[in-house]
Design an enzyme around this catalytic site. Structure first.
Site, PDB file in Angstrom:
ATOM      1  N   SER A  15       0.835  -1.196   0.000  1.00 25.65           N
ATOM      2  CA  SER A  15       0.000   0.000   0.000  1.00 25.65           C
ATOM      3  C   SER A  15       0.875   1.253   0.000  1.00 25.65           C
ATOM      4  CB  SER A  15      -0.964  -0.044   1.180  1.00 25.65           C
ATOM      5  OG  SER A  15      -1.940   0.964   1.089  1.00 25.65           O
ATOM      6  N   HIS A  43      -3.901  -0.493  -4.696  1.00 30.86           N
ATOM      7  CA  HIS A  43      -5.365  -0.695  -4.594  1.00 30.86           C
ATOM      8  C   HIS A  43      -5.991  -0.347  -5.949  1.00 30.86           C
ATOM      9  CE1 HIS A  43      -5.047  -0.883  -0.162  1.00 30.86           C
ATOM     10  NE2 HIS A  43      -4.287   0.188  -0.258  1.00 30.86           N
ATOM     11  N   GLU A  90     -13.166  10.355 -13.461  1.00 34.82           N
ATOM     12  CA  GLU A  90     -13.252  11.404 -14.463  1.00 34.82           C
ATOM     13  C   GLU A  90     -12.357  11.052 -15.642  1.00 34.82           C
ATOM     14  OE1 GLU A  90     -12.488  15.345 -12.954  1.00 34.82           O
ATOM     15  OE2 GLU A  90     -13.093  14.760 -10.931  1.00 34.82           O
TER      16      GLU A  90
END
Length: 287
Positions: A144, A186, A162
């Site tokens: 992570s 992730h 977007e």
């Protein structure tokens, strides 16, 4: 763009070694098969492994560090230590330096990548880690936030959902263990494709690596990257991009990028960082 391609071709390929850099997308299996964590311990020396954990990215370093201590001890590592570094001056502590000079595996936990870089960057502890990784003396793993810091350029935050644009991604300076890449973690789990593409549009001399949860991109010193785990690793390669409007548009305007190459790799697939070649799992080289 031809100059960028030539730059990649000129890069020298280091020699292979048993040590590696494991870049983990987060939420790796800690309970069942634990394949990624077992691979880290094996590459750190197995039952001879001396593993040091740095939980500086976490808001609860003692709790998260303690969990990894139990896991690595259960896997048979000979010695497991926690370096609870919360302030930069602790990086000069003699015990911490000795641990970093002697361990065979170093694990960076998740949390906040800016906090991790703020504690470690430009310290003598960081010099020890970087030298030992570069010379093949140390297996390094980061999950992570610990994965996000691997490149020279680091994604510190941003949005999703977007069209690619410059405002979608916040960049900072990472720890530079694999300076050629920009890592996002992730990845598909949090819909981060557009922010990685936006980051690469701003830094077309780098390679984008998007890593899903419970998935690992394991970088060998011979230039090969191998995928481990249940998800996929997405490679965004801008080497042959013919046109982008990135330098000429406003922060929220959509980006134009022509001829960007994309690879989606799963367990066992390999990708060569310098040659830009893909090796399917069916034909993978025996380790």
């Amino acid at each position: 763009m031809q100059q960028l391609k030539a730059k990649w071709l000129e890069m020298r390929t280091p020699q292979a070694t048993k040590t590696a850099v494991l870049v983990i997308g987060g939420a790796e299996d800690k309970v069942h098969g634990r394949e990624i964590l077992r691979t880290f311990v094996a590459r750190s020396g197995g039952t001879d492994a001396y593993i040091t954990i740095i939980p500086s990215a976490s808001r609860e370093p003692g709790i998260i560090g303690g969990r990894y201590i139990r896991i690595f001890e259960e896997m048979g590592a000979q010695k497991v230590e926690l370096l609870d570094i919360r302030e930069r001056d602790q990086c000069e502590d003699r015990h911490f330096r000795e641990s970093l000079e002697n361990c065979t595996g170093l694990f960076l936990t998740g949390g906040d990548q800016l906090r991790l870089c703020g504690v470690l960057s430009d310290t003598s502890a960081m010099e020890i880690i970087r030298h030992r990784v570069k010379t093949g003396q140390l297996t390094l793993a980061g999950t992570s936030a610990g994965a996000a810091v691997m490149g020279h350029h680091m994604i510190a935050g941003g949005g999703s959902g977007e069209s690619p644009n410059r405002s979608l991604v916040d960049m900072a300076t990472g720890l530079g263990f694999i300076p050629e890449v920009i890592v996002d973690q992730h990845f598909h789990n949090r819909n981060r494709m557009v922010r990685l593409v936006s980051a690469i549009a701003a830094h077309p001399d780098r390679l984008g690596i998007g890593i899903d949860e419970d998935t690992c991109a394991m970088f060998e010193r011979d230039g090969w990257m191998q995928v481990l785990g249940k998800g996929s690793v997405t490679v965004v390669d801008p080497t042959e991009v013919t046109h982008t409007n990135e330098p000429h548009v406003g922060a929220t305007e959509p980006l134009t990028i022509h001829n960007m190459r994309l690879h989606i790799l799963s367990h066992g697939d390999r990708y060569h960082l310098y040659q830009r070649t893909v090796l399917p799992a069916t034909y993978r080289i025996s380790s």
